[in-house]
Design a protein around this motif. Structure first.
Motif, PDB file in Angstrom:
ATOM      1  N   ASP A  41      51.579 -16.661   4.938  1.00  0.00           N
ATOM      2  CA  ASP A  41      51.994 -17.865   4.224  1.00  0.00           C
ATOM      3  C   ASP A  41      50.803 -18.660   3.686  1.00  0.00           C
ATOM      4  N   VAL A  42      49.891 -17.936   3.029  1.00  0.00           N
ATOM      5  CA  VAL A  42      48.671 -18.593   2.545  1.00  0.00           C
ATOM      6  C   VAL A  42      48.475 -18.439   1.032  1.00  0.00           C
ATOM      7  N   ARG A  43      49.542 -18.087   0.315  1.00  0.00           N
ATOM      8  CA  ARG A  43      49.416 -17.882  -1.132  1.00  0.00           C
ATOM      9  C   ARG A  43      48.756 -19.081  -1.811  1.00  0.00           C
ATOM     10  N   GLU A  44      49.128 -20.269  -1.356  1.00  0.00           N
ATOM     11  CA  GLU A  44      48.643 -21.484  -2.021  1.00  0.00           C
ATOM     12  C   GLU A  44      47.222 -21.864  -1.635  1.00  0.00           C
ATOM     13  N   ARG A  45      46.656 -21.117  -0.707  1.00  0.00           N
ATOM     14  CA  ARG A  45      45.232 -21.380  -0.454  1.00  0.00           C
ATOM     15  C   ARG A  45      44.410 -20.092  -0.451  1.00  0.00           C
ATOM     16  N   THR A  46      44.864 -19.143  -1.286  1.00  0.00           N
ATOM     17  CA  THR A  46      44.138 -17.893  -1.423  1.00  0.00           C
ATOM     18  C   THR A  46      43.419 -17.862  -2.772  1.00  0.00           C
ATOM     19  N   ILE A  47      42.180 -17.409  -2.757  1.00  0.00           N
ATOM     20  CA  ILE A  47      41.429 -17.212  -4.003  1.00  0.00           C
ATOM     21  C   ILE A  47      40.817 -15.811  -3.934  1.00  0.00           C
ATOM     22  N   ALA A  48      41.164 -14.983  -4.917  1.00  0.00           N
ATOM     23  CA  ALA A  48      40.632 -13.624  -4.929  1.00  0.00           C
ATOM     24  C   ALA A  48      39.550 -13.506  -5.990  1.00  0.00           C
ATOM     25  N   ALA A  58      43.223  -7.300 -11.957  1.00  0.00           N
ATOM     26  CA  ALA A  58      43.930  -7.726 -10.733  1.00  0.00           C
ATOM     27  C   ALA A  58      44.449  -9.155 -10.870  1.00  0.00           C
ATOM     28  N   TYR A  59      43.764  -9.969 -11.666  1.00  0.00           N
ATOM     29  CA  TYR A  59      44.205 -11.366 -11.822  1.00  0.00           C
ATOM     30  C   TYR A  59      45.582 -11.462 -12.470  1.00  0.00           C
ATOM     31  N   ASP A  60      45.982 -10.412 -13.160  1.00  0.00           N
ATOM     32  CA  ASP A  60      47.334 -10.425 -13.726  1.00  0.00           C
ATOM     33  C   ASP A  60      48.391 -10.138 -12.658  1.00  0.00           C
ATOM     34  N   TYR A  61      48.003  -9.433 -11.632  1.00  0.00           N
ATOM     35  CA  TYR A  61      48.993  -8.948 -10.656  1.00  0.00           C
ATOM     36  C   TYR A  61      49.136  -9.865  -9.450  1.00  0.00           C
ATOM     37  N   PHE A  62      48.040 -10.500  -9.061  1.00  0.00           N
ATOM     38  CA  PHE A  62      48.104 -11.419  -7.914  1.00  0.00           C
ATOM     39  C   PHE A  62      48.654 -12.750  -8.397  1.00  0.00           C
ATOM     40  N   ASP A  63      49.615 -13.279  -7.661  1.00  0.00           N
ATOM     41  CA  ASP A  63      50.139 -14.595  -8.043  1.00  0.00           C
ATOM     42  C   ASP A  63      49.448 -15.692  -7.225  1.00  0.00           C
ATOM     43  N   PHE A  64      48.135 -15.643  -7.243  1.00  0.00           N
ATOM     44  CA  PHE A  64      47.349 -16.744  -6.662  1.00  0.00           C
ATOM     45  C   PHE A  64      46.078 -16.866  -7.494  1.00  0.00           C
TER      46      PHE A  64
ATOM     47  N   THR B 198      41.334 -23.604  -6.646  1.00  0.00           N
ATOM     48  CA  THR B 198      41.324 -24.332  -5.381  1.00  0.00           C
ATOM     49  C   THR B 198      42.443 -23.843  -4.472  1.00  0.00           C
ATOM     50  N   GLY B 199      43.156 -22.824  -4.920  1.00  0.00           N
ATOM     51  CA  GLY B 199      44.396 -22.420  -4.262  1.00  0.00           C
ATOM     52  C   GLY B 199      45.522 -23.045  -5.080  1.00  0.00           C
ATOM     53  N   CYS B 200      46.615 -22.289  -5.278  1.00  0.00           N
ATOM     54  CA  CYS B 200      47.597 -22.709  -6.289  1.00  0.00           C
ATOM     55  C   CYS B 200      48.655 -23.671  -5.758  1.00  0.00           C
ATOM     56  N   LYS B 201      48.304 -24.436  -4.716  1.00  0.00           N
ATOM     57  CA  LYS B 201      49.263 -25.377  -4.132  1.00  0.00           C
ATOM     58  C   LYS B 201      49.784 -26.358  -5.186  1.00  0.00           C
ATOM     59  N   GLY B 202      51.109 -26.358  -5.347  1.00  0.00           N
ATOM     60  CA  GLY B 202      51.742 -27.320  -6.242  1.00  0.00           C
ATOM     61  C   GLY B 202      51.512 -27.061  -7.727  1.00  0.00           C
ATOM     62  N   ARG B 203      51.045 -25.895  -8.087  1.00  0.00           N
ATOM     63  CA  ARG B 203      50.844 -25.586  -9.505  1.00  0.00           C
ATOM     64  C   ARG B 203      50.899 -24.077  -9.706  1.00  0.00           C
ATOM     65  N   GLU B 204      50.892 -23.686 -10.995  1.00  0.00           N
ATOM     66  CA  GLU B 204      50.771 -22.267 -11.330  1.00  0.00           C
ATOM     67  C   GLU B 204      49.396 -21.778 -10.899  1.00  0.00           C
ATOM     68  N   LYS B 205      49.246 -20.469 -10.778  1.00  0.00           N
ATOM     69  CA  LYS B 205      47.919 -19.954 -10.417  1.00  0.00           C
ATOM     70  C   LYS B 205      46.923 -20.198 -11.555  1.00  0.00           C
TER      71      LYS B 205
END
Ligand SMILES: Cc1ncc(C[n+]2csc(CCOP(=O)(O)OP(=O)(O)O)c2C)c(N)n1
Ligand code: SF4
Lengths: 249, 350
Positions: A41-48, A58-64, B198-205
């Motif tokens: 549950d870390v999609r919103e704080r993941t940076i690849a 890969a940036y097209d495929y990862f939704d983060f 910064t991580g996509c919290k609350g927004r699109e990637k």
């Protein structure tokens, strides 16, 4: 009849057709990364960090969030990101040409600094994107477009074993080699990726997951043959296993 | 209240960056700029920041790329051979529209050259250096005070236009000590960076990239870059003039040679000779128009630079035949001599 969904696209993977050749292991590796990101549950704080090589998109495929790096420099870029945002999950995804050739210095020094990042290393024993040239990981005798007579150690040197090399650095906390060539391999890879992410999220230090993957197109094999080649040949030189685990259960 | 301090140029630059809100420094040692990483190694942790001695200049600039992607004010500094190694990353930073601050405290080249002050990286700084069509904002300080001020200005411009700023200095400005008004009352106000990773919290990637394999992606990005450069050329040209109003001959110089030219012009003015100095402060964007205007009313211009002749090409482009442009260039870390500047200005007055 009631239906139970037992398998679906990970939500952190974009619903797009991948540009990889059919049967290529890159797609499987992407999926496993996204599954682990979902589960933790870390999609919103993941940076690849995306490499140069077949996985350049890969940036097209990862939704983060994703940063693309110059050829070989992903570990340095990941270092910069992680130093600014130490509580994010920072994943560097790289092929063997990217990581073990042009980016060898960046690779080794990020490991040696013990950067708290995870490096996913796709070892397909050649340069996929540019058409199957020799990689530092090509096997002795392997025919590639730049080793038409087979890799000859007296002129091209020996294949480099990255997981073993990376494991030698004290700053490295976890270094494994797996495959995505069969079901067991895929399961092991998933476990390894998840563990690597968990260690990073706990601030434990550098983790490295080397995945033996196929390049059926440049190997000039069917996907099935290429996976057999991994399990029958590649693993003899690149043994599957855990080379370092400072946090064994 | 700002305080005045005796400061080395390199230290002034480093402290200026800290005042500007830089908290991430990535670098690799090379003379004559070692004071910068050395200073940052102790200063940044104290300011709550991070110093990393990278394994190479290649890694340094890519660490800056990562940190800038994450939205931070990040920095690297180097000297000539190191800046050559950074060119790959510089091209990527430009292509990715990433703001950051870099400095090249130039030394004599080509090759390993020497560690004396030089200005022979002008072409590399303003004409590219890395691959592709791009520019950096290039600021040329001529004092420790400006090393500090331009670090701050460099970040402001970088953030305004999402472009890397480069301070093109030289070994003398880097190592000289002068009184500096420390701008410690400055409050950095970096703009919001909604594009940052910064991580996509609350927004699109968000994605930071320089690759477009589709048909016109690169063309679209290049057009965006070029539009930005036109905007910068319109708004950000900076230069300084000394006694140019009635001058018959003008010395054109930046960085260290601009100080030599000024000293000579001051003494010639005492003799009643009508000479002046024009100093470009932004080397990109270059003050072409102002030089063209001056050229239409002077007898000639003398470009003084510590290279075999690089900026002189831009001066000639600006002047466009309206006046003769002579070069006094000293390559390889050699210094322009006051007596020679005097002799040449005087002969051009005739
Ligand atoms: C500086 C630089 N040199 C060379 C290339 C060309 N290039 C693109 S991909 C690649 C090889 C990538 O191979 P690998 O990392 O093994 O990834 P794969 O394609 O096999 O997944 C090369 C050499 C480049 N893009 N940049
Ligand atoms: S070229 Fe090889 S590595 Fe690249 S997508 Fe095709 S099979 Fe995969």
């Amino acid at each position: 009849m009631e239906q139970t969904i037992i398998y679906e696209r990970p939500s952190s993977m974009v619903d797009l057709r991948l540009n990889y050749c059919p049967g290529c292991g890159h797609g499987t590796a992407h999926r496993l990364i996204c599954e682990a990101v979902d589960e933790l549950d870390v999609r919103e704080r993941t940076i690849a960090v995306a490499p140069v090589g077949c996985a350049v998109n890969a940036y097209d495929y990862f939704d983060f969030d994703v940063c693309e790096a110059a050829h070989g420099r992903a570990a340095a870029v990941a270092t910069g990101i992680k130093r600014v945002l130490p509580d994010r999950l920072v994943i560097s995804y790289q092929g063997d040409g990217d990581l073990a050739s042009i980016g060898m210095a960046e690779t080794i020094h990020a490991a040696n600094r013990g950067e708290n990042i995870t490096v996913i290393f796709i070892n397909n024993a050649n340069y996929g994107m540019t058409g199957g040239q020799m990689a530092p990981t090509s096997l002795v005798g392997q025919i590639t477009t730049t080793t038409p007579g087979g890799r000859n150690p007296s002129t091209e040197g020996y294949p480099i074993k990255m997981a073993e090399l990376i494991a030698t650095f004290p700053g490295v906390k976890y270094a494994v080699r797996t495959t995505v060539a069969d079901v067991r391999g895929v399961r092991e890879t998933k476990k390894a990726i998840r563990k690597a992410f968990e260690l990073q999220l706990d601030g434990k230090g550098y983790s490295f997951v080397e995945i033996l993957s196929n390049c059926n197109t440049n190997w000039k094999m069917t996907p099935v043959e290429s996976n057999k080649y991994i399990t029958n040949e590649l693993v003899n030189f690149f043994p599957i296993g855990v080379y370092k685990d400072d946090y064994k259960e | 209240m700002s305080k005045r301090m005796l400061m080395k140029g390199n230290i002034a630059l480093a402290e200026g960056a800290v005042i500007a809100g830089c908290r991430y420094y990535f670098g690799y040692p090379i003379t004559p700029q070692n004071e910068i990483p050395e200073y940052m190694a102790s200063r940044l942790p104290e300011a709550g920041g991070v110093f990393v001695q990278a394994e190479s200049e290649v890694a340094s600039v890519n660490m800056v790329l990562g940190a800038a992607s994450a939205g931070a004010r990040a920095m690297t500094t180097t000297s000539s051979p190191g800046f050559s190694l950074m060119q790959e990353g510089v091209s990527y930073l430009a292509a990715c529209h990433l703001p950051c601050l870099m400095a090249n405290v130039q030394r004599g080249g080509p090759g390993l050259g020497n560690i004396a002050a030089s200005q022979a990286d002008y072409f590399q700084a303003v004409k590219g250096g890395g691959h592709g069509d791009y520019h950096l904002i290039v600021l040329a300080p001529n004092s420790p005070q400006e090393m500090m001020d331009f670090a701050i200005l460099g970040y402001e411009l970088a953030d305004t236009y999402r472009i890397p700023s480069l301070i093109l200095s030289d070994g003398v400005i880097g190592l000289m000590m002068e009184s500096v008004t420390v701008r410690d009352d400055y409050v950095p106000k970096p703009p919001a960076k909604p594009w940052a990773l910064t991580g996509c919290k609350g927004r699109e990637k968000n994605v930071i990239r320089s690759l477009w394999l589709d048909e016109d992606g690169v063309i679209i990005n290049n057009n965006k870059l070029q539009a930005k450069y036109r905007e910068i050329e319109k708004n950000e040209i900076r230069y300084e003039e000394y006694m140019t109003e009635d001058a018959d001959v003008i010395a054109v110089a930046y960085g260290m040679p601009s100080r030599i030219a000024r000293t000579v012009v001051e003494s010639m003015r005492v003799e009643g000779l009508k000479v002046g100095v024009f100093r470009p402060i932004t080397l990109y964007p270059f003050p072409y128009q102002r030089l063209a205007d001056l050229a239409s009313r002077v007898k000639s211009m003398l470009v003084v630079e510590m290279s075999a002749g690089q900026m002189v090409e831009d001066v000639r482009l600006a002047v466009n035949g309206k006046a003769p442009v002579e070069l006094y260039g000293t390559p390889g870390g050699a210094f322009p001599e006051e007596a020679e500047v005097y002799r040449r200005l005087k002969s051009l007055l005739k």
